[in-house]
Enzyme design. Sequence first.
Site, mmCIF file in Angstrom:
data_model
loop_
_atom_site.group_PDB
_atom_site.id
_atom_site.type_symbol
_atom_site.label_atom_id
_atom_site.label_comp_id
_atom_site.label_asym_id
_atom_site.label_seq_id
_atom_site.Cartn_x
_atom_site.Cartn_y
_atom_site.Cartn_z
ATOM 1 N N ARG A 164 -8.620 8.540 -8.199
ATOM 2 C CA ARG A 164 -8.948 8.790 -6.799
ATOM 3 C C ARG A 164 -7.724 9.276 -6.027
ATOM 4 O O ARG A 164 -6.624 8.775 -6.177
ATOM 5 C CB ARG A 164 -9.491 7.509 -6.156
ATOM 6 C CG ARG A 164 -9.890 7.664 -4.685
ATOM 7 C CD ARG A 164 -8.831 7.217 -3.722
ATOM 8 N NE ARG A 164 -9.263 7.239 -2.337
ATOM 9 C CZ ARG A 164 -8.479 7.019 -1.293
ATOM 10 N NH1 ARG A 164 -7.195 6.772 -1.474
ATOM 11 N NH2 ARG A 164 -8.954 7.043 -0.049
ATOM 12 N N THR A 207 1.672 7.094 0.189
ATOM 13 C CA THR A 207 0.798 5.942 -0.001
ATOM 14 C C THR A 207 0.564 5.676 -1.481
ATOM 15 O O THR A 207 0.710 6.574 -2.318
ATOM 16 C CB THR A 207 -0.565 6.182 0.683
ATOM 17 O OG1 THR A 207 -1.352 5.002 0.616
ATOM 18 C CG2 THR A 207 -1.311 7.323 0.021
ATOM 19 N N SER A 252 0.815 -1.222 0.000
ATOM 20 C CA SER A 252 0.000 0.000 0.000
ATOM 21 C C SER A 252 0.844 1.265 0.000
ATOM 22 O O SER A 252 0.325 2.358 0.224
ATOM 23 C CB SER A 252 -0.950 0.007 1.202
ATOM 24 O OG SER A 252 -0.223 -0.044 2.403
ATOM 25 N N THR A 280 -1.110 3.306 4.689
ATOM 26 C CA THR A 280 -0.314 4.520 4.530
ATOM 27 C C THR A 280 0.770 4.560 5.604
ATOM 28 O O THR A 280 0.539 4.165 6.733
ATOM 29 C CB THR A 280 -1.231 5.751 4.731
ATOM 30 O OG1 THR A 280 -2.255 5.718 3.755
ATOM 31 C CG2 THR A 280 -0.443 7.043 4.628
ATOM 32 N N THR A 300 -4.103 7.871 9.185
ATOM 33 C CA THR A 300 -4.055 6.687 8.341
ATOM 34 C C THR A 300 -5.446 6.079 8.300
ATOM 35 O O THR A 300 -6.276 6.355 9.163
ATOM 36 C CB THR A 300 -3.027 5.668 8.863
ATOM 37 O OG1 THR A 300 -2.924 4.590 7.937
ATOM 38 C CG2 THR A 300 -3.429 5.115 10.214
ATOM 39 N N GLY A 301 -5.709 5.262 7.288
ATOM 40 C CA GLY A 301 -7.035 4.664 7.184
ATOM 41 C C GLY A 301 -7.798 5.194 5.982
ATOM 42 O O GLY A 301 -7.202 5.623 4.988
#
Length: 322
Positions: A212, A202, A82, A184, A235-236
Site C-alpha cells: 500500500r 511517513t 508513523s 505523517t 496529513t491523514g
Amino acid sequence: MLNRRRFISLSALAGWIPSALQSAPTSNENPESAPGYPLVISTWRQLKANEAAIAVLKKGGSALDAVEAGVRIPEADTNDTSVGYGGLPDRDGRVTLDACIMDEKGNAGSVTFLEHIMHPISVARAVMEKTPHVMLSGEGALQFALAQGFKKENLLTPHAQKKWQEWLKTAQYKPIINIERHDTIGMLAIDSRGNLSGACTTSGLAFKMHGRVGDSPIIGAGLFVDNEIGAAVATGLGEAVMKTCGAFLVVELMRQGRTPQEACLEAARRITGKQNYKDFQVGYLAINKKGEHGAYSIQPDFNYTLYQNERNRVIESASFVK
C-alpha cells in the site's frame, strides 16, 4: 468632468487600494497568521523538527535544505510510530516508507514502498537531483539508495514489533481518527530569499496491506509547491487525499485568490461533500508567497507547529466537525 486636481487624487487612491487590500486580513484568515518569513510550518507537534529547519534558515540556508533537515528528525525518532525508524509495520511485519520533496523551481523527487533506509526524504532528494525521474519504488528505490551510499538497516524496533504481534491476534484493520498524534510529517518553508520548498515523509498506515502507498509521496496529493503562489501539504487518510488531488487543489485555489485558510477549508469540503468522512481524518496546511498560512481539518484535534516572527509554537487547527 473631473478637474485635473480631482483626477490626480483619484488616480493616487486607485493605485493605493490594491496594495492595501492585499495586505489587509480577511475575516476567514487564520487569526494566528501574520505575514513574514523565514517561516517553517509542519503537521502535528513537531517542535524539534521545526528547530532543525529553523537552524538551517538562520544560517542562510535554502528552504529545500531546511525541510529536508527538519523531517529527518522524526524519521530517526523511535518514539514516532508513523514516520521512519520505529514506524509501525504493515500486516506482514515489514516497515515500508514513502516520502517526497519539492523545491522552488518545481523539481520533485519521491520514493515509495522503500524498506531498510532510515531517511527516505534524503533518498527522494537524490532521486530529484541525480536521476531523470520523479519517483522510484520498492526494490528499485532500495537499489538506488544503496548505490548512493545510504546504509541498509533494520527499521523494525522491538516496540513496533510487539505492537504488530499484538495486532496479529485479531488481525482486524480499521483506521481510527487521530490514533497517532504524530502521523505523517509534512513540512513547508520559506527562506530569507522568499523561496518555498516542501517535504513529506511517513511509514504509512499501521498494519496496512503489503504494498500500500498513500498520498505522502505523490506530488499534487500529499505535497505541492508553486513558488509563484504558495505550497500545501496534507496529513491523514491518504486515500481520501489522493481522490481529490488535495495539495494541488489547495495551491490552485490560492492561485485563484483564496487565502491559505480559505483554500484549506475548501479542500476539506471537497472530501466531506463526496466521501463518508465519519471515520477518518484529513488535515491540510498551506502557505502563500507573502508568508501567510492556513490550516483546516475534517475532524477536531489536528494541530500543527509554526515558526514565524521568532516564535515556534503548536497551534490547534479549525475543523469541519466541531
